[in-house]
Write an enzyme that holds these catalytic residues in place. Structure first.
Site, mmCIF file in Angstrom:
data_model
loop_
_atom_site.group_PDB
_atom_site.id
_atom_site.type_symbol
_atom_site.label_atom_id
_atom_site.label_comp_id
_atom_site.label_asym_id
_atom_site.label_seq_id
_atom_site.Cartn_x
_atom_site.Cartn_y
_atom_site.Cartn_z
ATOM 1 N N ASP A 1 30.335 21.321 -76.147
ATOM 2 C CA ASP A 1 31.140 20.650 -77.158
ATOM 3 C C ASP A 1 32.632 20.897 -76.922
ATOM 4 O O ASP A 1 33.459 20.003 -77.131
ATOM 5 C CB ASP A 1 30.750 21.132 -78.553
ATOM 6 C CG ASP A 1 29.303 20.825 -78.886
ATOM 7 O OD1 ASP A 1 28.776 19.825 -78.377
ATOM 8 O OD2 ASP A 1 28.699 21.591 -79.662
ATOM 9 N N LEU B 1 26.954 20.299 -64.746
ATOM 10 C CA LEU B 1 25.910 20.795 -63.848
ATOM 11 C C LEU B 1 25.693 22.300 -63.969
ATOM 12 O O LEU B 1 25.282 22.947 -63.009
ATOM 13 C CB LEU B 1 26.270 20.440 -62.401
ATOM 14 C CG LEU B 1 26.524 18.959 -62.118
ATOM 15 C CD1 LEU B 1 27.122 18.773 -60.723
ATOM 16 C CD2 LEU B 1 25.232 18.160 -62.263
ATOM 17 N N LYS C 1 27.001 24.881 -61.356
ATOM 18 C CA LYS C 1 27.584 24.097 -60.261
ATOM 19 C C LYS C 1 28.805 23.312 -60.709
ATOM 20 O O LYS C 1 29.384 22.563 -59.912
ATOM 21 C CB LYS C 1 26.531 23.162 -59.671
ATOM 22 C CG LYS C 1 25.395 23.875 -58.960
ATOM 23 C CD LYS C 1 24.449 22.911 -58.278
ATOM 24 C CE LYS C 1 23.608 22.151 -59.289
ATOM 25 N NZ LYS C 1 22.619 21.262 -58.624
ATOM 26 N N ASN D 1 24.642 16.295 -69.697
ATOM 27 C CA ASN D 1 24.256 17.284 -68.705
ATOM 28 C C ASN D 1 23.139 16.737 -67.814
ATOM 29 O O ASN D 1 22.691 15.598 -67.985
ATOM 30 C CB ASN D 1 23.862 18.608 -69.364
ATOM 31 C CG ASN D 1 22.663 18.471 -70.298
ATOM 32 O OD1 ASN D 1 21.792 17.609 -70.123
ATOM 33 N ND2 ASN D 1 22.597 19.340 -71.295
#
Length: 296
Positions: free
Chosen positions: A243, A212, A215, A179
């Protein structure tokens, strides 16, 4: 081609709260539930429910029978899971009214892997096989080095990010699934495009999937970049969202699904998981993902 996941197996103690408890605050929970989880187990379940044949390796404690049963019920191959003395890993999770969470992790049996055990597990796999890793077990750097020596493809979800990840030779990674926060921790950059540019510059042979949040997600390799937005659902529990995405994306990649389709399928699966409580129990099956109709 086989898929091995050397990963954590945890009990998740989930407390539903009106808001995440602040430092110094005492608050009552609305309810408490126990689920099977751990990033390793969650990702193996996601792989299995996406349609993959997955081998899971790791340690459980004397209390770990339910974790083993969960693997078996999801058709995960368990011959490499070993029971040791002591307690299994667990987490204490707060989930608020918006579905956001905070997680306190206790490693337990997950932190007692040995180099001999890792070698014995890897002896059952061949060059070209895939290994999926997270950072909830010990010996991460050793596992990466040994898998690389064997010629395996290595997928890494560098979570939770700490010094153990910094000690790894990340040039050996085939696929990063991370991330924005983890991207910033690896590169020192906060802009998503700068993170992707820096990752490709540092690891030109790797494929990178950067999630994101609201997003969506971006995929990048040396030759292409593509993205996908999110599917909006009422968030109940975000615990296994990443996950679920990881398992579905890796299985899609191994089955030669175009990246654009892999991102779409994985995003749908992740959205469905967010709309349900719990970790492994929230992960949808492939047929359900393909048939699921969103409101827009």
């Amino acid at each position: 081609m086989k898929i091995l996941n050397i990963g954590s197996l945890n009990y998740d103690y989930v407390y539903s709260v009106k808001h995440i408890v602040k430092p110094g605050e005492t608050a009552s929970s609305l309810k408490m539930e126990t689920f099977c989880g751990g990033k390793g187990l969650n990702q193996s379940v996601a792989l299995a429910r996406a349609g993959a044949s997955v081998y899971h390796a790791g340690f459980i404690g004397e209390d770990g029978e339910l974790l083993l049963d969960t693997c078996k019920k999801n058709q995960i191959e368990v011959s490499h899971i070993k029971k040791i003395q002591g307690r299994s890993g667990h987490t204490i999770i707060q989930v608020d009214n918006e579905g956001q969470n905070c997680i306190l992790l206790y490693g337990g049996s997950n932190r007692f892997l040995t180099s001999q055990y890792v070698d014995e597990v890897l002896d059952s796999f061949d060059p070209g096989d895939w290994i999926l890793l997270q950072n909830e077990v010990n010996l991460l750097s050793y596992i990466i080095d040994r898998a690389y020596e064997k010629g395996m493809n290595i997928a890494l979800n560098p979570s939770p990010f700490d010094e153990a990840v910094r000690e790894c030779d990340l040039s050996k990674i085939t696929l990063f699934l991370l991330n924005e926060i983890e991207g910033e921790q690896i590169t020192g950059l906060s802009n998503e495009q700068e993170i992707l540019d820096a990752m490709i510059e540092q690891y030109p042979k790797a494929r990178i999937v950067l999630t994101l949040g609201s997003k969506g997600v971006v995929y990048r390799d040396k030759e292409k970049e593509c993205s996908h937005g999110i599917y909006r659902v009422r968030a109940v529990d975000t615990t296994a969202a990443g996950d679920t995405f990881t398992g579905y994306f890796l299985n899609s990649l191994l089955n030669d699904l175009p990246v654009e389709e892999a991102l779409k399928l994985s995003s749908k699966a992740s959205a469905i998981a967010v709309s349900r409580p719990g970790a492994t129990v929230s992960i949808p099956y492939r047929k359900e993902v393909e048939e699921y109709q969103f409101d827009y």
